[in-house]
Design a protein around this motif. Structure first.
Motif, short mmCIF file in Angstrom:
data_model
loop_
_atom_site.label_atom_id
_atom_site.label_comp_id
_atom_site.label_asym_id
_atom_site.label_seq_id
_atom_site.Cartn_x
_atom_site.Cartn_y
_atom_site.Cartn_z
N GLU A 311 -6.31 2.62 1.26
CA GLU A 311 -6.86 1.32 0.84
C GLU A 311 -7.35 1.32 -0.61
O GLU A 311 -7.07 0.39 -1.38
CB GLU A 311 -7.96 0.86 1.79
CG GLU A 311 -9.23 1.70 1.79
CD GLU A 311 -9.14 2.99 2.57
OE1 GLU A 311 -10.14 3.73 2.58
OE2 GLU A 311 -8.09 3.25 3.18
N LEU A 312 -8.08 2.36 -1.00
CA LEU A 312 -8.63 2.37 -2.36
C LEU A 312 -7.53 2.63 -3.39
O LEU A 312 -7.55 2.06 -4.49
CB LEU A 312 -9.73 3.43 -2.46
CG LEU A 312 -10.69 3.31 -3.65
CD1 LEU A 312 -11.32 1.92 -3.69
CD2 LEU A 312 -11.77 4.37 -3.58
N TYR A 314 -4.36 1.74 -3.11
CA TYR A 314 -3.61 0.49 -3.25
C TYR A 314 -4.41 -0.54 -4.05
O TYR A 314 -3.84 -1.28 -4.86
CB TYR A 314 -3.27 -0.07 -1.86
CG TYR A 314 -2.03 0.53 -1.24
CD1 TYR A 314 -1.60 1.81 -1.57
CD2 TYR A 314 -1.29 -0.16 -0.29
CE1 TYR A 314 -0.47 2.37 -0.99
CE2 TYR A 314 -0.16 0.38 0.30
CZ TYR A 314 0.24 1.65 -0.05
OH TYR A 314 1.35 2.20 0.53
N ALA A 315 -5.70 -0.60 -3.79
CA ALA A 315 -6.54 -1.56 -4.51
C ALA A 315 -6.53 -1.27 -6.01
O ALA A 315 -6.36 -2.19 -6.83
CB ALA A 315 -7.97 -1.51 -3.98
N ASN A 316 -6.70 -0.02 -6.38
CA ASN A 316 -6.68 0.34 -7.80
C ASN A 316 -5.30 0.09 -8.42
O ASN A 316 -5.20 -0.28 -9.60
CB ASN A 316 -7.07 1.81 -7.97
CG ASN A 316 -8.55 2.04 -7.73
OD1 ASN A 316 -9.38 1.19 -8.05
ND2 ASN A 316 -8.90 3.18 -7.16
N ALA A 401 -7.82 -6.77 -3.25
CA ALA A 401 -8.02 -5.51 -3.98
C ALA A 401 -9.43 -5.43 -4.53
O ALA A 401 -10.10 -4.39 -4.41
CB ALA A 401 -6.99 -5.38 -5.10
N HIS A 402 -9.90 -6.52 -5.13
CA HIS A 402 -11.27 -6.53 -5.67
C HIS A 402 -12.29 -6.33 -4.55
O HIS A 402 -13.28 -5.59 -4.73
CB HIS A 402 -11.53 -7.86 -6.39
CG HIS A 402 -10.88 -7.95 -7.74
ND1 HIS A 402 -11.44 -7.41 -8.88
CD2 HIS A 402 -9.69 -8.49 -8.11
CE1 HIS A 402 -10.64 -7.64 -9.90
NE2 HIS A 402 -9.58 -8.29 -9.47
N ASP A 403 -12.08 -6.98 -3.41
CA ASP A 403 -13.01 -6.82 -2.30
C ASP A 403 -12.98 -5.41 -1.72
O ASP A 403 -14.00 -4.91 -1.23
CB ASP A 403 -12.69 -7.83 -1.19
CG ASP A 403 -13.12 -9.25 -1.56
OD1 ASP A 403 -14.01 -9.38 -2.42
OD2 ASP A 403 -12.57 -10.21 -0.99
N THR A 404 -11.82 -4.76 -1.77
CA THR A 404 -11.72 -3.38 -1.29
C THR A 404 -12.56 -2.45 -2.16
O THR A 404 -13.30 -1.59 -1.64
CB THR A 404 -10.25 -2.91 -1.29
OG1 THR A 404 -9.47 -3.80 -0.48
CG2 THR A 404 -10.13 -1.50 -0.75
N VAL A 405 -12.44 -2.61 -3.47
CA VAL A 405 -13.25 -1.79 -4.39
C VAL A 405 -14.73 -2.09 -4.20
O VAL A 405 -15.57 -1.18 -4.15
CB VAL A 405 -12.81 -2.03 -5.85
CG1 VAL A 405 -13.74 -1.31 -6.81
CG2 VAL A 405 -11.37 -1.57 -6.06
N THR A 430 -10.72 -7.04 3.13
CA THR A 430 -10.17 -6.00 2.26
C THR A 430 -8.79 -5.59 2.74
O THR A 430 -8.22 -6.18 3.65
CB THR A 430 -11.10 -4.77 2.25
OG1 THR A 430 -11.01 -4.09 3.51
CG2 THR A 430 -12.55 -5.18 2.00
N LEU A 431 -8.27 -4.51 2.15
CA LEU A 431 -6.97 -3.98 2.55
C LEU A 431 -7.06 -3.03 3.74
O LEU A 431 -6.04 -2.50 4.18
CB LEU A 431 -6.34 -3.24 1.36
CG LEU A 431 -5.94 -4.11 0.17
CD1 LEU A 431 -5.61 -3.24 -1.03
CD2 LEU A 431 -4.76 -5.01 0.52
#
Length: 471
Positions: A311-312, A314-316, A401-405, A430-431
């Motif tokens: 998840e992180l 992919y978010a980045n 992505a922003h919400d995952t971070v 999130t993702l």
């Protein structure tokens, strides 16, 4: 010296700065738990719950990659909130054990909390007093957290000053006294150590005063009772807010249990609840039978992005695409060597982006590019179309992505987050629960379109550089 040892030693050095029966260094654990409870309290407010149902759970990215089943998404949201509350309740139970508490609420809080989750709240109304003073308790915890955060900050400053003092003493032992130079007829300047000692005295006084007015000096039983009542009040609010959508929650009425008003109206259930993911089990067990733990119920399956631990990453990756696309702005009228320099920066960003790709996505992107281009040049029209499609996808993919971070940052133990009391992001936005195959396909499409835009931009820069050289 380790931080915990330094804090343990601080109490003895500051003398009367704290009561003997106060929380002491446990004040920061208590403050972190209070901040979690206040955050849950704010997350469950009527306004936030309406936003959850109207905006968060109906977001395009959530519907595309996770599920459009609102009942399922509400169960996942409820499960995460209960898991957070479970952690707070566990801390309260540990703290209550330290108290010589005669109050029934604290004597066996872990058992009482378990009974509350089974729906046996009615028999505790007189003890817990849900309806009286709930707002006041949360405001009191907000003040405690704010003071504890300030104390933590000032203790850090004191620790730095004391480290400077030790370095100065070490230097004096090996280099002798520092001789102050003064102009003829003028008073000699103060020795460097004197200024440091003054700062130390002021800082120690500041820390001592904060200790006296913070959780550090508050009776452990009083703090535990405040948090215990708040834990049960949050549980009551969860039951009211999600009771119509989540099987197994304690049955409560808004009027008796929570003074903040009624929750939103009933939700239309999907015809196939739980079809998208395997999370349709009750959050709590009915009667006294053992139930699947809340933490297990919100654990993303292996078929999701979160279940594969990506998840992180992919978010980045998505955030890097946003940054690179923003850097690839519309072509300038002129630029010459400046344009070439910008191109070099973009190449560096693209190289970093490429290294972030999992091998499976890298291979899929390369295959798509070979199929799409086949040695053909990319014209301005194709690049503009790719850019438009990319921006449309990022409009719904970027927020996830922003919400995952944000979700990961909020659950870190960094100082800035430890005492945060703001409503938190939830996993469903999130993702974490995004279907891995769907997410992979979307990211491959994003990267292929980005490659088209970059290829055209590279060619434009190359031609502009040639024109500049010819001049």
């Amino acid at each position: 010296m380790p931080a915990r040892s330094w804090l343990a030693d601080l109490r003895s050095r500051l003398g009367a700065g704290a009561r003997a029966d106060g929380l002491g260094i446990l004040a920061f654990e208590a403050a972190a738990t209070m901040s979690r409870l206040v955050s849950l309290h704010r997350t469950l407010s009527d306004a936030e719950f309406r936003r959850l149902r109207a905006d968060v759970l109906r977001a395009e990215g959530v519907a595309r990659l996770t599920s459009a089943d609102q009942s399922l998404l509400l169960r996942l949201s409820c499960g995460e909130l209960v898991a957070d509350l479970d952690r707070a309740a566990a801390t309260v139970a540990r703290l209550a054990v330290r108290c010589c508490a005669e109050a029934p609420l604290l004597r066996d809080f872990d058992r009482l909390y378990a009974e509350a989750k089974r729906g046996r709240l009615a028999q505790m109304d007189a003890t817990v007093g849900f309806s009286s003073g709930a707002r006041k308790r949360f405001r009191k915890m907000e003040r405690h957290v704010a003071v504890a955060a300030k104390l933590y900050e000032e203790m850090d400053a004191l620790r730095e000053l004391e480290a400077s003092e030790r370095r100065l003493e070490h230097w004096k032992q090996h280099s002798g006294p520092i001789l102050s130079q003064a102009a003829p007829g003028k008073k000699p300047a103060a020795e460097p150590g004197e200024k440091l000692m003054r700062e130390l005295r002021v800082q120690r006084h500041k820390v001592r005063r904060l200790m006296e007015g913070s959780l550090w000096s508050i009776d452990a039983g009083s703090a535990a009772k405040l948090m215990a009542k708040s834990v049960l009040a949050v549980l009551a609010r969860i039951s009211i807010a999600f009771g119509a959508f989540v099987p197994g929650l304690p049955s409560l009425t808004a009027g008796r249990a929570w003074p903040l008003g009624h929750s939103s109206g009933p939700l239309h259930r999907s015809a196939t609840p739980g079809a998208a993911l395997r999370h349709s089990a009750p959050i709590f067990g009915q009667k006294d039978t053992a139930a699947m733990s809340v933490l297990e119920s919100i654990k993303p399956p292996a078929s999701t992005v979160g279940g594969s631990g990506m998840e992180l990453r992919y978010a980045n990756l998505i955030l890097s695409v946003e940054t690179l696309l923003a850097a690839l702005g519309p072509p300038a009228a002129a630029g010459g060597s400046e344009e070439v320099q910008e191109g070099m920066i973009d190449l560096s960003k693209r190289d970093g982006l490429y290294k972030m790709l999992p091998m499976s996505i890298r291979e899929a992107v390369n295959a798509k590019l070979r199929e799409s281009w086949r040695g053909q040049a990319v014209d301005e029209q194709a690049a503009a179309a790719s850019r438009g499609e990319l921006e449309m996808v990022l409009r719904w993919l970027g927020p996830m992505a922003h919400d995952t971070v944000r979700w990961n940052d909020e659950r870190s133990m960094e100082r800035g987050q430890r005492f945060s009391m703001q409503p938190r992001a939830l996993m469903v936005q999130t993702l974490h629960f995004a279907d891995r195959k769907k997410a992979d396909a979307v990211i491959v499409g994003v990267l292929v379109r980005l490659s088209c835009v970059c290829r055209y931009d590279d060619e434009r820069r190359r031609l502009e550089s040639m024109d500049w050289d010819d001049e």
